[in-house]
Design a protein around this motif. Structure first.
Motif, PDB file in Angstrom:
ATOM      1  N   GLU A 110       9.888   6.539   3.293  1.00  0.00           N
ATOM      2  CA  GLU A 110       8.557   7.233   3.201  1.00  0.00           C
ATOM      3  C   GLU A 110       8.698   9.066   2.652  1.00  0.00           C
ATOM      4  O   GLU A 110       8.007   9.539   2.294  1.00  0.00           O
ATOM      5  CB  GLU A 110       7.833   7.393   4.652  1.00  0.00           C
ATOM      6  CG  GLU A 110       7.650   6.036   5.033  1.00  0.00           C
ATOM      7  CD  GLU A 110       6.742   5.655   6.446  1.00  0.00           C
ATOM      8  OE1 GLU A 110       7.023   7.387   7.125  1.00  0.00           O
ATOM      9  OE2 GLU A 110       6.621   5.108   7.252  1.00  0.00           O
ATOM     10  N   SER A 111      10.110   9.216   2.108  1.00  0.00           N
ATOM     11  CA  SER A 111       9.735  10.750   2.111  1.00  0.00           C
ATOM     12  C   SER A 111       9.278  10.069  -0.112  1.00  0.00           C
ATOM     13  O   SER A 111       9.156   8.543  -0.488  1.00  0.00           O
ATOM     14  CB  SER A 111      11.599  10.490   1.065  1.00  0.00           C
ATOM     15  OG  SER A 111      11.634   9.776  -0.471  1.00  0.00           O
ATOM     16  N   PRO A 112       8.620  11.147  -0.113  1.00  0.00           N
ATOM     17  CA  PRO A 112       7.608  10.801  -1.841  1.00  0.00           C
ATOM     18  C   PRO A 112       8.977  10.508  -3.445  1.00  0.00           C
ATOM     19  O   PRO A 112       8.200  10.156  -3.687  1.00  0.00           O
ATOM     20  CB  PRO A 112       7.395  12.802  -1.955  1.00  0.00           C
ATOM     21  CG  PRO A 112       7.560  13.274  -0.477  1.00  0.00           C
ATOM     22  CD  PRO A 112       8.780  11.938  -0.168  1.00  0.00           C
ATOM     23  N   GLU A 113      10.628  10.375  -2.700  1.00  0.00           N
ATOM     24  CA  GLU A 113      10.773  10.024  -4.491  1.00  0.00           C
ATOM     25  C   GLU A 113      11.013   8.795  -4.220  1.00  0.00           C
ATOM     26  O   GLU A 113      10.787   8.079  -4.899  1.00  0.00           O
ATOM     27  CB  GLU A 113      12.494  11.513  -3.987  1.00  0.00           C
ATOM     28  CG  GLU A 113      12.149  12.547  -4.345  1.00  0.00           C
ATOM     29  CD  GLU A 113      11.678  13.280  -2.974  1.00  0.00           C
ATOM     30  OE1 GLU A 113      11.678  14.593  -2.886  1.00  0.00           O
ATOM     31  OE2 GLU A 113      11.870  13.187  -1.679  1.00  0.00           O
ATOM     32  N   ILE A 114      11.299   8.414  -2.997  1.00  0.00           N
ATOM     33  CA  ILE A 114      11.703   7.262  -2.960  1.00  0.00           C
ATOM     34  C   ILE A 114      10.059   5.964  -2.363  1.00  0.00           C
ATOM     35  O   ILE A 114      10.416   5.229  -3.720  1.00  0.00           O
ATOM     36  CB  ILE A 114      12.428   6.797  -1.115  1.00  0.00           C
ATOM     37  CG1 ILE A 114      13.916   7.007  -1.211  1.00  0.00           C
ATOM     38  CG2 ILE A 114      12.915   5.328  -1.182  1.00  0.00           C
ATOM     39  CD1 ILE A 114      15.207   7.348  -0.449  1.00  0.00           C
ATOM     40  N   ALA A 115       9.250   7.040  -2.673  1.00  0.00           N
ATOM     41  CA  ALA A 115       7.996   6.036  -2.704  1.00  0.00           C
ATOM     42  C   ALA A 115       8.418   5.866  -4.092  1.00  0.00           C
ATOM     43  O   ALA A 115       7.146   5.708  -4.527  1.00  0.00           O
ATOM     44  CB  ALA A 115       7.082   7.053  -2.104  1.00  0.00           C
ATOM     45  N   LYS A 116       8.293   7.299  -4.587  1.00  0.00           N
ATOM     46  CA  LYS A 116       7.754   7.233  -6.237  1.00  0.00           C
ATOM     47  C   LYS A 116       8.198   6.530  -7.143  1.00  0.00           C
ATOM     48  O   LYS A 116       7.972   5.024  -7.851  1.00  0.00           O
ATOM     49  CB  LYS A 116       8.166   8.334  -6.694  1.00  0.00           C
ATOM     50  CG  LYS A 116       7.825   8.796  -8.872  1.00  0.00           C
ATOM     51  CD  LYS A 116       7.758   9.791  -9.003  1.00  0.00           C
ATOM     52  CE  LYS A 116       7.478  10.274 -10.497  1.00  0.00           C
ATOM     53  NZ  LYS A 116       7.439  11.333 -11.523  1.00  0.00           N
ATOM     54  N   LEU A 117       9.899   5.933  -6.556  1.00  0.00           N
ATOM     55  CA  LEU A 117      10.508   4.589  -6.805  1.00  0.00           C
ATOM     56  C   LEU A 117      10.071   3.644  -6.350  1.00  0.00           C
ATOM     57  O   LEU A 117      10.118   2.754  -7.619  1.00  0.00           O
ATOM     58  CB  LEU A 117      11.590   5.213  -6.450  1.00  0.00           C
ATOM     59  CG  LEU A 117      13.332   6.470  -6.925  1.00  0.00           C
ATOM     60  CD1 LEU A 117      14.434   6.468  -6.400  1.00  0.00           C
ATOM     61  CD2 LEU A 117      13.508   6.275  -8.347  1.00  0.00           C
ATOM     62  N   ILE A 118       9.353   3.529  -5.362  1.00  0.00           N
ATOM     63  CA  ILE A 118       9.084   2.135  -5.345  1.00  0.00           C
ATOM     64  C   ILE A 118       7.838   1.651  -6.125  1.00  0.00           C
ATOM     65  O   ILE A 118       7.906   0.532  -6.598  1.00  0.00           O
ATOM     66  CB  ILE A 118       8.710   1.869  -3.666  1.00  0.00           C
ATOM     67  CG1 ILE A 118       9.877   2.571  -2.953  1.00  0.00           C
ATOM     68  CG2 ILE A 118       8.349   0.864  -3.279  1.00  0.00           C
ATOM     69  CD1 ILE A 118      10.096   2.219  -1.276  1.00  0.00           C
ATOM     70  N   ASP A 119       7.015   2.030  -6.269  1.00  0.00           N
ATOM     71  CA  ASP A 119       5.822   2.319  -7.076  1.00  0.00           C
ATOM     72  C   ASP A 119       6.492   1.603  -8.455  1.00  0.00           C
ATOM     73  O   ASP A 119       5.764   1.300  -9.370  1.00  0.00           O
ATOM     74  CB  ASP A 119       5.162   3.591  -7.337  1.00  0.00           C
ATOM     75  CG  ASP A 119       3.963   3.660  -5.705  1.00  0.00           C
ATOM     76  OD1 ASP A 119       3.874   3.015  -5.131  1.00  0.00           O
ATOM     77  OD2 ASP A 119       3.739   5.820  -5.617  1.00  0.00           O
ATOM     78  N   LEU A 120       7.462   2.476  -8.948  1.00  0.00           N
ATOM     79  CA  LEU A 120       7.636   2.347 -10.898  1.00  0.00           C
ATOM     80  C   LEU A 120       8.114   0.985 -10.644  1.00  0.00           C
ATOM     81  O   LEU A 120       7.807   0.349 -11.042  1.00  0.00           O
ATOM     82  CB  LEU A 120       8.496   3.822 -10.814  1.00  0.00           C
ATOM     83  CG  LEU A 120       8.359   4.601 -11.341  1.00  0.00           C
ATOM     84  CD1 LEU A 120      10.082   5.518 -11.206  1.00  0.00           C
ATOM     85  CD2 LEU A 120       7.862   4.640 -13.008  1.00  0.00           C
ATOM     86  N   ALA A 121       9.012   0.939  -9.780  1.00  0.00           N
ATOM     87  CA  ALA A 121       9.477  -0.641  -9.859  1.00  0.00           C
ATOM     88  C   ALA A 121       8.275  -1.698  -9.603  1.00  0.00           C
ATOM     89  O   ALA A 121       8.849  -2.030 -10.221  1.00  0.00           O
ATOM     90  CB  ALA A 121      10.470  -0.913  -8.766  1.00  0.00           C
ATOM     91  N   LEU A 122       7.867  -1.625  -8.745  1.00  0.00           N
ATOM     92  CA  LEU A 122       6.587  -2.123  -8.279  1.00  0.00           C
ATOM     93  C   LEU A 122       5.975  -2.019 -10.362  1.00  0.00           C
ATOM     94  O   LEU A 122       4.807  -3.699 -10.068  1.00  0.00           O
ATOM     95  CB  LEU A 122       5.779  -1.651  -7.359  1.00  0.00           C
ATOM     96  CG  LEU A 122       6.250  -2.484  -6.219  1.00  0.00           C
ATOM     97  CD1 LEU A 122       4.787  -1.599  -5.020  1.00  0.00           C
ATOM     98  CD2 LEU A 122       5.940  -3.600  -6.244  1.00  0.00           C
ATOM     99  N   GLU A 123       5.469  -0.806 -10.795  1.00  0.00           N
ATOM    100  CA  GLU A 123       4.960  -1.103 -11.713  1.00  0.00           C
ATOM    101  C   GLU A 123       5.130  -2.134 -12.707  1.00  0.00           C
ATOM    102  O   GLU A 123       4.924  -2.617 -13.729  1.00  0.00           O
ATOM    103  CB  GLU A 123       4.131   0.566 -11.933  1.00  0.00           C
ATOM    104  CG  GLU A 123       3.366   1.312 -11.672  1.00  0.00           C
ATOM    105  CD  GLU A 123       3.642   2.581 -12.206  1.00  0.00           C
ATOM    106  OE1 GLU A 123       3.919   3.427 -13.306  1.00  0.00           O
ATOM    107  OE2 GLU A 123       3.332   2.931 -11.384  1.00  0.00           O
ATOM    108  N   GLN A 124       6.748  -2.062 -12.783  1.00  0.00           N
ATOM    109  CA  GLN A 124       7.410  -2.867 -14.159  1.00  0.00           C
ATOM    110  C   GLN A 124       8.110  -3.740 -13.629  1.00  0.00           C
ATOM    111  O   GLN A 124       8.600  -4.968 -14.140  1.00  0.00           O
ATOM    112  CB  GLN A 124       8.837  -1.591 -14.385  1.00  0.00           C
ATOM    113  CG  GLN A 124       8.910  -0.367 -14.451  1.00  0.00           C
ATOM    114  CD  GLN A 124       9.777   0.092 -14.874  1.00  0.00           C
ATOM    115  OE1 GLN A 124      10.572   0.305 -14.467  1.00  0.00           O
ATOM    116  NE2 GLN A 124       9.348   2.124 -15.378  1.00  0.00           N
ATOM    117  N   SER A 125       7.643  -4.424 -12.377  1.00  0.00           N
ATOM    118  CA  SER A 125       7.562  -6.185 -12.061  1.00  0.00           C
ATOM    119  C   SER A 125       6.989  -6.948 -12.628  1.00  0.00           C
ATOM    120  O   SER A 125       5.974  -6.784 -13.189  1.00  0.00           O
ATOM    121  CB  SER A 125       7.252  -6.065 -10.422  1.00  0.00           C
ATOM    122  OG  SER A 125       7.460  -7.489 -10.587  1.00  0.00           O
TER     123      SER A 125
END
Length: 154
Positions: A110-125
């Protein structure tokens, strides 16, 4: 003979781990489920580890993330992580496609850095996860031979 439900099978796979790793894996899995409503969870009880993939469909090629549960740690894999912008260098690995983060603390997910990476991966899927769909759990494979799921005694 009655077949166990996928949830019961997953619970059976997890019980073979130490209480600490099992607890950590369950907590991270719960957070991923909250983060990815509508995802199809694909479970592979492989030779080396227990893998739970998350994607929009049953097709492994469309999976976006996976949790890999080893005897000593839990890893979050970004299955197309090599394409993600990662200025803080959170992602590890040098392959052409996958990057990962060892989650030695449940709070990291739930850290901001990992949350941002998860968001990016979802956007690029290429195929998005439909949050309006119901989550599904599918047991994809169970390896007949496996390494021990608990670390060797030192």
């Amino acid at each position: 003979m009655k077949t166990k439900s996928p949830a019961a099978q997953l619970a059976g796979f997890l019980v073979r781990y130490t209480p600490a790793i099992r607890s950590q894996a369950k907590a991270i899995l719960a957070r991923m489920r909250n983060r990815l409503p509508g995802a199809v969870e694909m479970v592979y009880d492989n030779y080396n580890a227990l893998v739970i993939g998350f994607g929009p469909t049953e097709r492994p090629s469309e999976a976006i993330f996976s949790l890999v549960i080893y005897p000593r740690w839990v890893t979050l894999c970004f299955l197309h992580g090599a394409k993600l912008s990662d200025p803080q260098r959170q992602l590890k690995g040098s392959g052409k496609q996958v990057r990962h983060i060892v989650l030695d603390d449940v709070a990291l997910i739930e850290s901001p850095e990992i949350a941002k990476l998860i968001d990016l991966a979802l956007e690029q899927s290429s195929v998005p996860i439909d949050a309006a769909k119901r989550r599904r759990l599918i047991i994809k494979s169970i390896s007949l031979t496996q390494r021990p799921r608990r670390p060797a005694k030192s």
